[in-house]
Design an enzyme around this catalytic site. Structure first.
Site, PDB file in Angstrom:
ATOM      1  N   GLY A  12       0.831  -1.201   0.000  1.00  0.00           N
ATOM      2  CA  GLY A  12       0.000   0.000   0.000  1.00  0.00           C
ATOM      3  C   GLY A  12       0.865   1.250   0.000  1.00  0.00           C
ATOM      4  O   GLY A  12       2.095   1.168   0.120  1.00  0.00           O
ATOM      5  N   ASP A  13       0.218   2.406  -0.185  1.00  0.00           N
ATOM      6  CA  ASP A  13       0.913   3.707  -0.210  1.00  0.00           C
ATOM      7  C   ASP A  13       1.975   3.791  -1.306  1.00  0.00           C
ATOM      8  O   ASP A  13       2.985   4.473  -1.168  1.00  0.00           O
ATOM      9  CB  ASP A  13       1.575   4.016   1.152  1.00  0.00           C
ATOM     10  CG  ASP A  13       0.555   4.054   2.262  1.00  0.00           C
ATOM     11  OD1 ASP A  13      -0.558   4.555   2.010  1.00  0.00           O
ATOM     12  OD2 ASP A  13       0.853   3.577   3.366  1.00  0.00           O
ATOM     13  N   LYS A  16      -0.911   5.176  -5.612  1.00  0.00           N
ATOM     14  CA  LYS A  16      -2.029   4.868  -6.516  1.00  0.00           C
ATOM     15  C   LYS A  16      -2.856   6.115  -6.797  1.00  0.00           C
ATOM     16  O   LYS A  16      -3.252   6.370  -7.931  1.00  0.00           O
ATOM     17  CB  LYS A  16      -2.926   3.783  -5.912  1.00  0.00           C
ATOM     18  CG  LYS A  16      -2.241   2.442  -5.735  1.00  0.00           C
ATOM     19  CD  LYS A  16      -3.121   1.455  -5.004  1.00  0.00           C
ATOM     20  CE  LYS A  16      -3.371   1.818  -3.557  1.00  0.00           C
ATOM     21  NZ  LYS A  16      -2.193   1.785  -2.676  1.00  0.00           N
ATOM     22  N   ALA A  39      -8.046   3.999   3.917  1.00  0.00           N
ATOM     23  CA  ALA A  39      -7.116   4.336   2.842  1.00  0.00           C
ATOM     24  C   ALA A  39      -6.635   5.764   3.017  1.00  0.00           C
ATOM     25  O   ALA A  39      -7.283   6.575   3.652  1.00  0.00           O
ATOM     26  CB  ALA A  39      -7.805   4.227   1.492  1.00  0.00           C
ATOM     27  N   GLY A  40      -5.478   6.064   2.433  1.00  0.00           N
ATOM     28  CA  GLY A  40      -5.037   7.451   2.347  1.00  0.00           C
ATOM     29  C   GLY A  40      -4.377   7.614   1.001  1.00  0.00           C
ATOM     30  O   GLY A  40      -3.285   7.120   0.775  1.00  0.00           O
ATOM     31  N   HIS A  41      -5.083   8.236   0.081  1.00  0.00           N
ATOM     32  CA  HIS A  41      -4.540   8.440  -1.262  1.00  0.00           C
ATOM     33  C   HIS A  41      -4.245   9.929  -1.422  1.00  0.00           C
ATOM     34  O   HIS A  41      -5.157  10.744  -1.448  1.00  0.00           O
ATOM     35  CB  HIS A  41      -5.540   7.985  -2.326  1.00  0.00           C
ATOM     36  CG  HIS A  41      -5.805   6.508  -2.296  1.00  0.00           C
ATOM     37  ND1 HIS A  41      -6.716   5.894  -3.104  1.00  0.00           N
ATOM     38  CD2 HIS A  41      -5.253   5.522  -1.557  1.00  0.00           C
ATOM     39  CE1 HIS A  41      -6.718   4.590  -2.861  1.00  0.00           C
ATOM     40  NE2 HIS A  41      -5.850   4.347  -1.922  1.00  0.00           N
TER      41      HIS A  41
HETATM   42  P1  GDP Z   1      -1.611   5.514  -2.182  1.00  0.00           P
HETATM   43  O1  GDP Z   1      -2.219   5.101  -0.885  1.00  0.00           O
HETATM   44  O2  GDP Z   1      -1.091   4.360  -2.969  1.00  0.00           O
HETATM   45  O3  GDP Z   1      -2.482   6.396  -3.007  1.00  0.00           O
HETATM   46  O4  GDP Z   1      -0.292   6.385  -1.808  1.00  0.00           O
HETATM   47  P2  GDP Z   1      -0.184   7.536  -0.690  1.00  0.00           P
HETATM   48  O5  GDP Z   1      -0.786   8.763  -1.248  1.00  0.00           O
HETATM   49  O6  GDP Z   1      -0.655   7.066   0.624  1.00  0.00           O
HETATM   50  O7  GDP Z   1       1.391   7.664  -0.550  1.00  0.00           O
HETATM   51  C1  GDP Z   1       2.191   8.143  -1.556  1.00  0.00           C
HETATM   52  C2  GDP Z   1       2.901   9.412  -1.066  1.00  0.00           C
HETATM   53  O8  GDP Z   1       3.964   9.725  -1.922  1.00  0.00           O
HETATM   54  C3  GDP Z   1       2.024  10.646  -1.083  1.00  0.00           C
HETATM   55  O9  GDP Z   1       2.391  11.494  -0.028  1.00  0.00           O
HETATM   56  C4  GDP Z   1       2.335  11.297  -2.420  1.00  0.00           C
HETATM   57  O10 GDP Z   1       2.116  12.706  -2.450  1.00  0.00           O
HETATM   58  C5  GDP Z   1       3.782  10.983  -2.543  1.00  0.00           C
HETATM   59  N1  GDP Z   1       4.273  10.777  -3.906  1.00  0.00           N
HETATM   60  C6  GDP Z   1       3.667  10.108  -4.919  1.00  0.00           C
HETATM   61  N2  GDP Z   1       4.467  10.034  -5.976  1.00  0.00           N
HETATM   62  C7  GDP Z   1       5.623  10.652  -5.644  1.00  0.00           C
HETATM   63  C8  GDP Z   1       6.872  10.876  -6.309  1.00  0.00           C
HETATM   64  O11 GDP Z   1       7.087  10.483  -7.452  1.00  0.00           O
HETATM   65  N3  GDP Z   1       7.838  11.539  -5.610  1.00  0.00           N
HETATM   66  C9  GDP Z   1       7.652  11.984  -4.350  1.00  0.00           C
HETATM   67  N4  GDP Z   1       8.655  12.595  -3.746  1.00  0.00           N
HETATM   68  N5  GDP Z   1       6.491  11.790  -3.679  1.00  0.00           N
HETATM   69  C10 GDP Z   1       5.497  11.139  -4.322  1.00  0.00           C
HETATM   70 MG    MG Z   2      -2.038   5.514   1.105  1.00  0.00          MG
END
Ligand code: GDP
Ligand code: MG
Length: 429
Positions: A12-13, A16, A39-41
């Protein structure tokens, strides 16, 4: 017309939400098919920075219809709070762009409490739940002891149904956990405060999706968590309580006849894991602290420090296989820019033997990582938009992952913003 699902390959995280936000441009509908408000997207775009929990990540695109399918854990209280937050930042949420399946089960007020009570009972043997009530919710759903969103249209029958469930659940609350009983007044209040407000969004989304399919519209399905948290194929019992795999899309979305053309598996350039359970490649100490800081690895829902480690090729290959990924989005490559050399978990060592197969959960507890190193690139890559402009060492790292997991990498993200992305659909292979 083509349908696509965006899934997590790891724990996760993986990023996505940002991939859904980017790719919704090409789709007419975005559908969440499992999971809940745990979830936290995170999405960062022209409207601001958002941490979405239950709302599909397509809500920022005008003209996109967002749907919560029957497979989600629908928490009316959290959903209404989330809608208020998103609206406060100028994002329109109305039945014009957001619908809830009438067959989605409601997360009832006692589910969050039961989650916390059980974690408290487990004490130092906790599962590391986000305490959003997800496990008690899905248990009750499969016991047929919750209510469907569509019942909100039948208030009399609904109250009768709820009072039946109340009597049953109070037995567990009071006699098993010694907690306070719920009352019908409390449920009436919950109905008035939250359920009334979600009712305008509730409809027969099955018909809506079937009609969209017939008229040639494209649908993007959005998963929560990753393959290793899948209830059936993950690191049980440290999984979530629903199926995170692409294979669950047709059921959980409410379109049982759905044909999925593309499965985009999101892989982070290193590993993170929230909560308890075996995490073979875990780093500790200063090395871990540096990576956690560089990647800002703190949970979007809970603020908890995420456990971190190098990319785990054993787990990632397994994730790609069980997801049936047709391509990969590799995220957060920029985070590794500070490293002199980049650690990679290439194999596991279990009882003195090396393996590259992802083991049965009991074996996983005994596995140790085999770490190899690749050269770092030691420069800022966040402005790069073409694969060929990445430093050679970064290109090598991406290509090594692609080869090791046996799936083409079509996107590499180098920053959290929508446009911080390298599309390599046409990269010569
Ligand atoms: P999800 O749960 O799969 O949607 O992912 P999350 O949002 O929980 O975690 C991903 C984190 O990485 C978030 O804080 C995004 O803003 C950050 N993020 C996503 N892609 C990138 C990237 O390419 N570079 C950086 N530095 N941060 C990213
Ligand atoms: Mg997340």
């Amino acid at each position: 017309m083509s349908n696509c699902v965006i899934v997590g390959i790891n724990w996760g995280d993986e990023g996505k939400g940002r991939m859904v936000d980017l790719l919704t441009e090409r789709y007419d509908l975005v559908v969440r098919y499992q999971g809940g408000g745990n979830a936290g997207h995170t999405v960062i775009n022209d409207k601001g920075k958002f941490a979405l929990h239950l709302l599909p990540s397509g809500v920022f695109r005008p003209g996109v219809m967002n749907v919560l399918g029957n497979g989600v854990a629908l928490d009316p209280e959290n959903l209404m709070k989330e809608i208020a937050d998103v609206r406060a930042k100028g994002v329109e949420i109305s039945p014009e762009n957001f619908r809830i399946s009438d067959r989605a089960s409601l997360l009832l007020p006692w589910h969050r409490e039961l989650d916390a009570l059980e974690e408290a009972r487990l004490a130092d043997r906790q599962y590391g739940s986000t305490k959003q009530g997800i496990a008690p919710f899905y248990s009750d759903k499969y016991q047929k002891k919750t209510v469907l969103a569509g019942e909100l249209f039948y208030p009399e029958e609904l109250r009768e149904h709820l009072s039946e469930l109340l009597m049953w659940k109070n037995l567990t609350l009071t006699k098993v956990y010694g907690a306070e009983a719920y009352t019908m007044e409390m449920l009436d209040q919950w109905l008035a405060d939250y359920c009334e407000k979600i009712r305008p969004f509730v409809c027969d989304t099955g018909t809506l999706l079937r009609e969209a399919q017939k008229s040639g519209k494209s649908i993007l399905f959005e998963a929560q968590l990753g393959a290793l948290r899948d209830l059936d194929f993950g690191i049980y019992p440290y999984t979530t309580s629903s199926n995170t795999l692409a294979a669950y899309v047709p059921i959980g979305s409410g379109l049982p006849s759905a044909k999925i053309d593309e499965v985009i598996g999101v892989v982070k350039a290193y590993s993170t894991c929230v909560g308890e359970g075996p995490f073979v490649c875990e780093m500790f100490g200063e090395e871990a602290e540096k990576l956690r800081e560089a990647g800002a690895e703190y949970g979007a829902k809970t603020g908890r420090a995420r456990r971190v480690g190098p990319i785990d090729l054993v787990a990632t290959r397994y994730g790609v296989e069980v997801q049936g990924a047709t391509e990969i989005a590799l995220t957060k490559l920029d985070v590794l820019s500070y490293m002199d050399r980049i650690p990679v978990c290439t194999k596991y060592r279990i009882g003195g033997k090396e393996t590259d197969c992802f083991p049965f959960p009991t074996e996983l507890e005994k596995a140790e990582p085999v770490i190899e190193y690749m050269d770092g690139w030691k420069c800022d890559i966040s402005g790069v938009r073409e694969f060929s402009e990445l430093p050679k060492a970064a290109q090598d790292y991406v290509e090594m992952i692609e080869k090791a997991v046996g799936c083409p990498i079509s996107y590499v993200s180098v920053g959290a913003e929508r446009e911080s992305i390298i599309c390599i659909c046409s990269k010569p292979r």
